[in-house]
Design an enzyme around this catalytic site. Structure first.
Site, PDB file in Angstrom:
ATOM      1  N   GLU A   1       0.818  -1.216   0.000  1.00 25.65           N
ATOM      2  CA  GLU A   1       0.000   0.000   0.000  1.00 25.65           C
ATOM      3  C   GLU A   1       0.849   1.263   0.000  1.00 25.65           C
ATOM      4  O   GLU A   1       0.495   2.263  -0.629  1.00 25.65           O
ATOM      5  CB  GLU A   1      -0.944   0.015   1.214  1.00 25.65           C
ATOM      6  CG  GLU A   1      -2.055  -1.026   1.159  1.00 25.65           C
ATOM      7  CD  GLU A   1      -1.646  -2.400   1.694  1.00 25.65           C
ATOM      8  OE1 GLU A   1      -0.458  -2.576   2.030  1.00 25.65           O
ATOM      9  OE2 GLU A   1      -2.513  -3.287   1.767  1.00 25.65           O
TER      10      GLU A   1
ATOM     11  N   HIS B   1     -10.377  -4.355  11.627  1.00 22.36           N
ATOM     12  CA  HIS B   1     -10.964  -4.417  10.286  1.00 22.36           C
ATOM     13  C   HIS B   1     -12.274  -3.654  10.195  1.00 22.36           C
ATOM     14  O   HIS B   1     -13.013  -3.806   9.225  1.00 22.36           O
ATOM     15  CB  HIS B   1     -11.214  -5.875   9.874  1.00 22.36           C
ATOM     16  CG  HIS B   1      -9.955  -6.666   9.681  1.00 22.36           C
ATOM     17  ND1 HIS B   1      -9.187  -7.099  10.714  1.00 22.36           N
ATOM     18  CD2 HIS B   1      -9.323  -7.073   8.550  1.00 22.36           C
ATOM     19  CE1 HIS B   1      -8.140  -7.748  10.245  1.00 22.36           C
ATOM     20  NE2 HIS B   1      -8.196  -7.742   8.931  1.00 22.36           N
TER      21      HIS B   1
HETATM   22  C1  LIG Z   1      -1.823  -4.173   5.112  1.00 20.41           C
HETATM   23  C2  LIG Z   1      -2.892  -5.088   4.637  1.00 20.41           C
HETATM   24  N1  LIG Z   1      -3.271  -5.037   3.348  1.00 20.41           N
HETATM   25  C3  LIG Z   1      -4.234  -5.865   2.891  1.00 20.41           C
HETATM   26  C4  LIG Z   1      -4.840  -6.753   3.726  1.00 20.41           C
HETATM   27  C5  LIG Z   1      -5.932  -7.680   3.205  1.00 20.41           C
HETATM   28  N2  LIG Z   1      -5.439  -9.048   3.129  1.00 20.41           N
HETATM   29  C6  LIG Z   1      -5.638  -9.935   4.103  1.00 20.41           C
HETATM   30  S1  LIG Z   1      -4.914 -11.408   3.814  1.00 20.41           S
HETATM   31  C7  LIG Z   1      -4.351 -10.874   2.311  1.00 20.41           C
HETATM   32  C8  LIG Z   1      -3.576 -11.788   1.423  1.00 20.41           C
HETATM   33  C9  LIG Z   1      -2.382 -12.296   2.082  1.00 20.41           C
HETATM   34  O1  LIG Z   1      -1.711 -13.161   1.238  1.00 20.41           O
HETATM   35  P1  LIG Z   1      -0.485 -13.971   1.784  1.00 20.41           P
HETATM   36  O2  LIG Z   1       0.431 -13.064   2.513  1.00 20.41           O
HETATM   37  O3  LIG Z   1       0.082 -14.744   0.662  1.00 20.41           O
HETATM   38  O4  LIG Z   1      -1.122 -14.934   2.876  1.00 20.41           O
HETATM   39  P2  LIG Z   1      -2.214 -16.056   2.704  1.00 20.41           P
HETATM   40  O5  LIG Z   1      -3.520 -15.431   3.076  1.00 20.41           O
HETATM   41  O6  LIG Z   1      -2.172 -16.558   1.301  1.00 20.41           O
HETATM   42  O7  LIG Z   1      -1.835 -17.085   3.702  1.00 20.41           O
HETATM   43  C10 LIG Z   1      -4.721  -9.555   2.080  1.00 20.41           C
HETATM   44  C11 LIG Z   1      -4.405  -8.786   0.871  1.00 20.41           C
HETATM   45  C12 LIG Z   1      -4.425  -6.759   5.074  1.00 20.41           C
HETATM   46  N3  LIG Z   1      -4.984  -7.579   5.971  1.00 20.41           N
HETATM   47  N4  LIG Z   1      -3.458  -5.931   5.499  1.00 20.41           N
END
Ligand SMILES: Cc1ncc(C[n+]2csc(CCOP(=O)(O)OP(=O)(O)O)c2C)c(N)n1
Lengths: 338, 338
Positions: A54, A123
């Site tokens: 971000e 959230h």
């Molecule tokens: C700073 C931030 N940006 C966006 C999100 C929304 N979000 C939650 S989980 C996620 C994806 C995470 O992907 P990854 O790190 O690969 O973990 P996974 O969920 O696949 O285990 C996103 C974009 C968040 N929680 N925090």
């Protein structure tokens, strides 16, 4: 007049303005699938998925805007702005002043806010007060599809940074994808009147800083924004049964604020109750009190806000966020005071 | 030294069974919001957490259940926390993305990438106050593009912190293929920071145990931080009720309501070229199918893989599973008590 949902409104305005203005591109995490219709119409060059960075992509939106584009940036939840605050706090908001008024960054940051889905304290924050605290940012919080469309239309024509906040409970998309998730076993107190409604045949911009009087009344003025407006309107019906005639004002934009409408409404009733889903301390509710005091208006004042971190427990969450019972109680208490 | 595979399997199976209860409770509406499961990560968690000692700390992401269970936290407390009960692990105030245990030095966060700085601080306290102990930071490959996580990698190297960075790579961040928004190779990136690196099949609990064990010994002895890149799948997708999985699993039923708006967008007058539009539509149609196909392969399920290695002693295996079944049944019943 047509009828549209909140989501459809936003998509409709984006589709129309993007078709007319090739400088507009939209990016954010997962937007290609979250905005699948726009992705289909405009393709991957204009609807772009971003990495979870971000700070980088919000910061990049500012200079892209300075150099001639009109980016629409999506950060799914306002809470995530914490990791990207430099872009807003020290860059976008400062540009116009630092450049001696010669340079502005026309971009729109679209994000969601608010609680009521059982998502806890990281959230579901509102944070419009926190963002409006910074001079140089426009902060928009619509509460009906018609306002959502008109204000987004204005945002896309504005010459500076606009933070456009949609309460999750207004959107079928987020209610489904953070709430129901395919289940029928959960219930939410949905602000139905704000989720779907009539909108103009042709989009017209709604100017920033223009509040809407949702209900007139002589005993008490309640000012709110977002879902709080609908909670307040429900409370006003209950107050009517108690013989209290309530005027309800929807700010629609937190910054700039419609000082004239606020002062006029409060001086005519002599009582102001602020209903604010954002944190109580150092925010919108205190700002409204200051506006009234500065204008020399003699009024009784009260507030119903979120006082602490939003608890995960749905039961505690319901008590923490402003609800109609708390609003009625606050209003009666204010009436009893004089 | 060789790992005790029975011991590791016990932890993995217990975690899987516990999460199946979580899933049932979630489907019944007893747990709110987007519940992120550790299904598919059990071998990574077991291979690492089973080698932790008193004084070691963990910084967790939004999939904290398996590591917390394996670290010895009372399952009933976790389940009650997920239900938002006042007698839950955190009084029902935190919820599934914000699980904390002070006595076990475990902290979670739903902000992607935040386990980096959290792990660094735990590691600093380990280095300063409790030499010989260490910290683990768990995160997904999507988080690897978050600035604060990358900054933490540099900090950990600069200060030679006893920290194990564990990247659980399922190739997807929500609906985005991580490769489409990520430059370079992750291990090379980590090496660029001066981190010691290892890459491992995260479905192979013995391999995880070996490579994590070596890295943990190294860091306990003052050898500095390691980046462990472990490949895995998420058998239920991003979270329970994940739209991409719902569409991918039942394309006909779930795609029908989306088709009308998609086709209307595809045929609108202004917008991208027809090639771009077709590319978008193909992408929208294939992502759900690919996500389900990639994430649900039996051979990538760590439980299946480990069980295959133990199946020759069927009696012992079934006795162990039966014993854990009884325990988890009991946990479920106790969690539901008033
Ligand atoms: C700073 C931030 N940006 C966006 C999100 C929304 N979000 C939650 S989980 C996620 C994806 C995470 O992907 P990854 O790190 O690969 O973990 P996974 O969920 O696949 O285990 C996103 C974009 C968040 N929680 N925090």
């Amino acid at each position: 007049m047509r009828t549209m949902s909140f989501d459809e409104t936003i998509e409709d305005v984006l589709a129309q303005t993007m078709a007319d203005d090739p400088r507009i591109i939209l990016f954010g995490e997962d937007v290609q699938l979250f905005q699948a219709n726009l992705y289909t119409q405009f393709g991957g060059r204009r609807i772009r998925d971003t990495p979870i960075s971000e700070g980088a992509f919000l910061g990049a939106a500012i200079t892209a805007a300075m150099a001639g584009m009109r980016p629409v940036v999506e950060v799914s939840l306002v809470d995530f702005l914490g990791v990207a605050m430099d872009a807003l706090l020290n860059q976008a908001s400062k540009l116009e002043t630092f450049s001696g008024g010669k340079w502005k960054a026309p971009f729109v940051l679209r994000t969601t806010c608010g609680g009521g889905l059982g998502g806890g304290g990281q959230h579901q924050q509102s944070l419009w007060g926190w963002l409006s605290h910074i001079p140089g940012l426009t902060v928009v919080v619509p509460s009906t599809p018609a306002d959502a469309g008109g204000l987004l239309f204005s945002a896309l024509q504005h010459d500076g940074p606009v933070i456009y906040m949609t309460h999750k409970l207004f959107t079928d998309f987020w209610v489904e994808n953070l709430g129901y998730l395919g289940r029928k076993t959960v219930d939410f107190d949905l602000p139905l009147a704000g989720m779907r409604g009539t909108v103009p045949e042709k989009w017209e911009p709604i100017p920033f800083g223009q509040a809407a009087i949702k209900r007139s009344g002589v005993d008490l003025t309640i000012i709110s924004v977002g879902v709080g407006v609908h909670r307040t309107l429900e409370a006003a019906v209950m107050l009517e049964e108690e013989g209290i005639d309530t005027c309800v004002i929807d700010l629609r934009t937190v910054s700039p604020m419609d000082t004239a409408a606020i002062c006029e409404a409060v001086s005519s009733t002599g009582r102001l109750l602020v209903v604010d889903e954002d944190y109580q301390g150092f925010g919108l509710s205190g700002e409204l009190a200051a506006i009234i005091l500065e204008a020399g208006i003699n009024a009784n004042y009260g507030r119903v806000c979120t006082e602490k971190t939003i608890p995960y427990s749905r039961e505690l969450e319901a008590q923490t966020l402003p609800n109609k019972e708390r609003i009625v109680e606050g209003a009666i208490e204010l009436m009893d005071r004089s | 030294m060789e790992p005790d595979l029975w011991y590791l399997y016990r932890h993995m199976f217990r975690s899987r069974l516990f999460e199946q209860v979580v899933q049932v409770f979630w489907e019944q509406g007893l747990i709110s919001f987007d519940m992120h499961m550790g299904y598919g990560e059990e071998a990574i968690a077991a291979g690492i957490v089973c080698q932790m000692v008193d004084g070691d700390a963990m910084a967790l992401d939004h999939r904290g259940t398996p590591p917390l269970l394996m670290r010895g936290i009372e399952p009933t407390l976790i389940l009650r926390e997920l239900m938002g009960r006042p007698d839950g692990l955190c009084g029902g105030l935190g919820g599934h993305m914000h699980l904390y245990s002070r006595e076990h030095l475990c902290a979670s966060s739903g902000i992607v990438g935040s386990s980096g700085p959290a792990g660094a601080g735990f590691a600093l306290a380990a280095q300063y106050l409790r030499p010989g102990t260490l910290a683990i930071a768990f995160f997904g490959e999507g988080a690897i593009n978050q600035g604060m996580l990358l900054e933490s990698m540099n900090l950990a190297v600069a200060w030679q912190l006893p920290l194990l960075f564990v990247c659980k790579d399922d190739k997807w961040s929500i609906s985005t293929r991580s490769a489409s928004v990520t430059g370079g190779e992750l291990v090379e990136r980590a090496r660029g920071f001066g981190l010691h690196t290892v890459e491992v099949d995260g479905a192979d609990v013995e391999a995880v145990w070996h490579s994590a064990g070596e890295a943990m010994k190294r860091t306990r002895d003052g050898g500095g931080p390691t980046f462990l890149h472990a490949h895995c799948v998420h058998l239920e997708g991003h979270h329970l009720g994940f739209f991409l999985f719902r569409v991918g699993r039942d394309q006909i039923k779930e795609m029908i309501p989306l088709l009308g708006p998609l086709l209307r967008s595809a045929t609108r007058r202004k917008g991208g070229s027809s090639r771009e539009r077709i590319r978008s539509l193909t992408d929208i149609a294939t992502r759900p199918r690919d996500a389900v196909k990639e994430q649900t392969q039996k051979e990538k399920d760590p439980l299946y893989r480990t069980r295959q290695k133990l199946i020759s002693d069927r009696d012992r295996l079934e006795a162990l599973e039966a014993e854990i079944n009884v325990e988890i049944q009991d946990v479920m019943e106790v969690a539901l008590e008033d």
